[in-house]
Design a protein around this motif. Sequence first.
Motif, mmCIF file in Angstrom:
data_model
loop_
_atom_site.group_PDB
_atom_site.id
_atom_site.type_symbol
_atom_site.label_atom_id
_atom_site.label_comp_id
_atom_site.label_asym_id
_atom_site.label_seq_id
_atom_site.Cartn_x
_atom_site.Cartn_y
_atom_site.Cartn_z
ATOM 1 N N ASP A 191 -8.381 -5.936 43.153
ATOM 2 C CA ASP A 191 -7.775 -5.058 42.138
ATOM 3 C C ASP A 191 -8.527 -3.738 42.013
ATOM 4 O O ASP A 191 -7.927 -2.666 41.943
ATOM 5 C CB ASP A 191 -7.745 -5.752 40.759
ATOM 6 C CG ASP A 191 -6.768 -6.918 40.709
ATOM 7 O OD1 ASP A 191 -6.169 -7.241 41.760
ATOM 8 O OD2 ASP A 191 -6.613 -7.517 39.631
ATOM 9 N N ILE A 237 -4.409 -1.267 41.950
ATOM 10 C CA ILE A 237 -3.219 -1.912 41.380
ATOM 11 C C ILE A 237 -3.559 -3.380 41.198
ATOM 12 O O ILE A 237 -4.259 -3.968 42.009
ATOM 13 C CB ILE A 237 -2.017 -1.776 42.334
ATOM 14 C CG1 ILE A 237 -1.458 -0.361 42.261
ATOM 15 C CG2 ILE A 237 -0.902 -2.765 41.988
ATOM 16 C CD1 ILE A 237 -0.220 -0.155 43.093
ATOM 17 N N GLU A 238 -3.016 -3.935 40.135
ATOM 18 C CA GLU A 238 -3.299 -5.342 39.863
ATOM 19 C C GLU A 238 -2.567 -6.244 40.864
ATOM 20 O O GLU A 238 -1.340 -6.158 40.999
ATOM 21 C CB GLU A 238 -2.804 -5.644 38.461
ATOM 22 C CG GLU A 238 -3.620 -6.657 37.768
ATOM 23 C CD GLU A 238 -3.923 -6.226 36.346
ATOM 24 O OE1 GLU A 238 -3.774 -7.050 35.465
ATOM 25 O OE2 GLU A 238 -4.302 -5.057 36.140
ATOM 26 N N SER A 246 -1.794 -9.130 40.570
ATOM 27 C CA SER A 246 -0.838 -10.028 39.923
ATOM 28 C C SER A 246 0.535 -9.365 39.751
ATOM 29 O O SER A 246 1.488 -10.022 39.371
ATOM 30 C CB SER A 246 -1.376 -10.502 38.572
ATOM 31 O OG SER A 246 -1.415 -9.428 37.676
ATOM 32 N N ASP A 247 0.644 -8.064 40.059
ATOM 33 C CA ASP A 247 1.949 -7.412 40.064
ATOM 34 C C ASP A 247 2.499 -7.250 41.480
ATOM 35 O O ASP A 247 3.532 -6.613 41.673
ATOM 36 C CB ASP A 247 1.859 -6.019 39.400
ATOM 37 C CG ASP A 247 1.728 -6.111 37.882
ATOM 38 O OD1 ASP A 247 2.170 -7.132 37.308
ATOM 39 O OD2 ASP A 247 1.193 -5.169 37.279
ATOM 40 N N SER A 251 -0.861 1.186 36.471
ATOM 41 C CA SER A 251 -1.906 2.102 36.935
ATOM 42 C C SER A 251 -1.621 3.572 36.626
ATOM 43 O O SER A 251 -2.543 4.325 36.304
ATOM 44 C CB SER A 251 -2.111 1.929 38.439
ATOM 45 O OG SER A 251 -2.557 0.621 38.689
ATOM 46 N N TRP A 276 3.434 -15.205 32.893
ATOM 47 C CA TRP A 276 3.767 -16.036 34.048
ATOM 48 C C TRP A 276 4.595 -17.233 33.571
ATOM 49 O O TRP A 276 4.515 -17.637 32.402
ATOM 50 C CB TRP A 276 2.500 -16.528 34.744
ATOM 51 C CG TRP A 276 1.852 -15.435 35.522
ATOM 52 C CD1 TRP A 276 0.901 -14.563 35.068
ATOM 53 C CD2 TRP A 276 2.132 -15.053 36.866
ATOM 54 N NE1 TRP A 276 0.570 -13.672 36.046
ATOM 55 C CE2 TRP A 276 1.299 -13.947 37.166
ATOM 56 C CE3 TRP A 276 2.994 -15.525 37.855
ATOM 57 C CZ2 TRP A 276 1.322 -13.315 38.416
ATOM 58 C CZ3 TRP A 276 3.015 -14.897 39.098
ATOM 59 C CH2 TRP A 276 2.180 -13.808 39.372
ATOM 60 N N LEU A 307 8.764 -12.094 41.719
ATOM 61 C CA LEU A 307 7.645 -12.756 41.034
ATOM 62 C C LEU A 307 8.121 -13.656 39.904
ATOM 63 O O LEU A 307 9.075 -13.326 39.195
ATOM 64 C CB LEU A 307 6.679 -11.716 40.461
ATOM 65 C CG LEU A 307 5.940 -10.805 41.442
ATOM 66 C CD1 LEU A 307 4.994 -9.883 40.680
ATOM 67 C CD2 LEU A 307 5.173 -11.587 42.489
ATOM 68 N N ARG A 353 -9.194 -0.200 35.236
ATOM 69 C CA ARG A 353 -9.430 0.456 36.536
ATOM 70 C C ARG A 353 -10.622 1.398 36.442
ATOM 71 O O ARG A 353 -10.483 2.615 36.579
ATOM 72 C CB ARG A 353 -8.208 1.276 36.979
ATOM 73 C CG ARG A 353 -6.939 0.523 36.975
ATOM 74 C CD ARG A 353 -6.689 -0.164 38.296
ATOM 75 N NE ARG A 353 -5.593 -1.064 38.153
ATOM 76 C CZ ARG A 353 -5.710 -2.288 37.636
ATOM 77 N NH1 ARG A 353 -6.878 -2.756 37.266
ATOM 78 N NH2 ARG A 353 -4.679 -3.057 37.513
#
Lengths: 286, 302
Positions: free
Chosen positions: A51, A56-57, A59-60, B99, B177, B198, B250
Amino acid sequence: MGKIYWIASYPKSGNTWTRTFLTNYWRNLDQPVDINELEGGPIASARELFDESVGIESSDLTSAEIERLRPRVYREVAENSPENLYLKVHDAYTCTPDGIPLLSKEATAGAIYLIRNPLDVLVSFAHHSARPVEKMIHALNDPNYAFVNSPNRMHNQLVQKLLTWSGHVLSWVDEPGLNVLVVRYEDMHRDPESAFGAMVRFAGLDFDEDRLRKAIRFSSFDVLQSQEQEHGFGEKMPFSESFFRKGKIGSWREQLSDEQAAEIVSGQRAVMRRFGYLDEQDQIVF
Amino acid sequence: MQTYSYSAFGLTLTSELACPFLFPAQPDRPVDVHIRMGSVPAELDAPTAKGVLYQARPNQFLMRLDDVAAFLVSDGNEIIIERAPQATDDEVLLFLFGSAIGALLHQRGTLVMHASAIETERGAVLFVGHSGNGKSTTAAALHKRGYRILADDICPLALDDNGNPVALPGFPQLKLWADTAQKLAHETDGLRRVRPQLEKFGLLVHDEFVNQPLPLHAIYHLTNNNKKEFKLEPIEDSRRFNIILFNTYRKRFMDGLEMRADHFKLATTAGKTARMRRVTRPSAPFMLDELVELLEQDFKAD
């Protein structure tokens, strides 16, 4: 040439032992290092490593996107590291959907590949995962076996393809152009000075015999086990009793039925022969 | 081209891309951020920081995810999106409000925490920790118990006019999730997937959301280990600053933005005033009810 030395193995094949030895060798202290502060991490499949490096994560992202990006992560990590890096990894040496090695060769200086009798791996793996032996036989023989593969939840590691036990071994040792040192777990026991000494030389560290002997002593099974009993060990799975269980050669003989052993041998015969786990009469060696 | 106006992160946004999960802007507010569709350069001039998919320099940030979109974020007030033809709106929005907006909030000088947050009687309570340690799950479980949501995943901190730290709102969606949704008895049938591929869903919480800054009350650092007991401990004074900086969103983006001084000041102030605790739970099974009770007891206490 890259900067990453992979400490690579199928699970339960001496990876933690090796990291403990190397940490003791590097630090060169008067007492054993704390097993909860080992070098050689994070594991290559750690989500945080990915990450932060990608921005970017994970998990996405889809699993295909993650696979495509992983070689670039290791390249980025290697390029930004002032010195060599040593990273634990359980992934098999596979390629992304684009045909690029997952563990980028440009990022790689070499790999210490640890191999252990799959029958002992099986027993230890079942204990470690708190799963029945039958289930783990299936895992060792399953060409699609992967760690943390559930699509419904997030795990703190990325998916790791392990393949069959033999598939894992061959993916590393027969990969063209990869600088690999193969070390047998059994030789780490029987002749530690040669086995660990070879790692020191391979990984480009200054060789010193006293330091080698001390680091071997400080990473002996008794030291590791008593540290775990006293303070616990963070890499133990939640449902298993202990991480450092027996650390012995041939303990499968007390735990597996003949049928169970035969099931592994018939699935893994060629690679077992090649690395001395079966003799010429196909008798199990250790 | 039609534009839409929204309110999120305490800012007024205009966007050429519809963002159906955001609150509409309050009328007559000055616009803080423009989101436009357009083309984006392949590289930045002289980037001072680089990751696999991004480049940054003071006041500029560029991120490109193949087959989805590229985002150019400038001066804390503009995001240009170049979308791939095959990308769905939901996919573009997922990374825009991940992001890209994270970089924009860094550029604006806020301290962007990688945190989920709820409203309590005493103020904002933030949950930080590594991905997978349960930030969103914890916030979702407290939401289920009647707490209003302040932020999920990205929660900027700023100083108010009196120099006190406040937590800014995010936007009214929790990302869950499938297993968490199931644990909290949210039917996933009616929920939108954040991406078609997903098993991760967007739960809209418009009616249970605080769309205004709240004084910062507490920060809980969520961790887990293989032991059987829960542990809740105060974070030592000497570690508080580091826990805050390590859990910024980040954190490497900030290197490129060269805005560390602002962040240091905010992190120091927040670390001095907030109640800070480390909470360690058994990694498996995930005992969510016990965790939430422990937290609730603590953030209600004096």
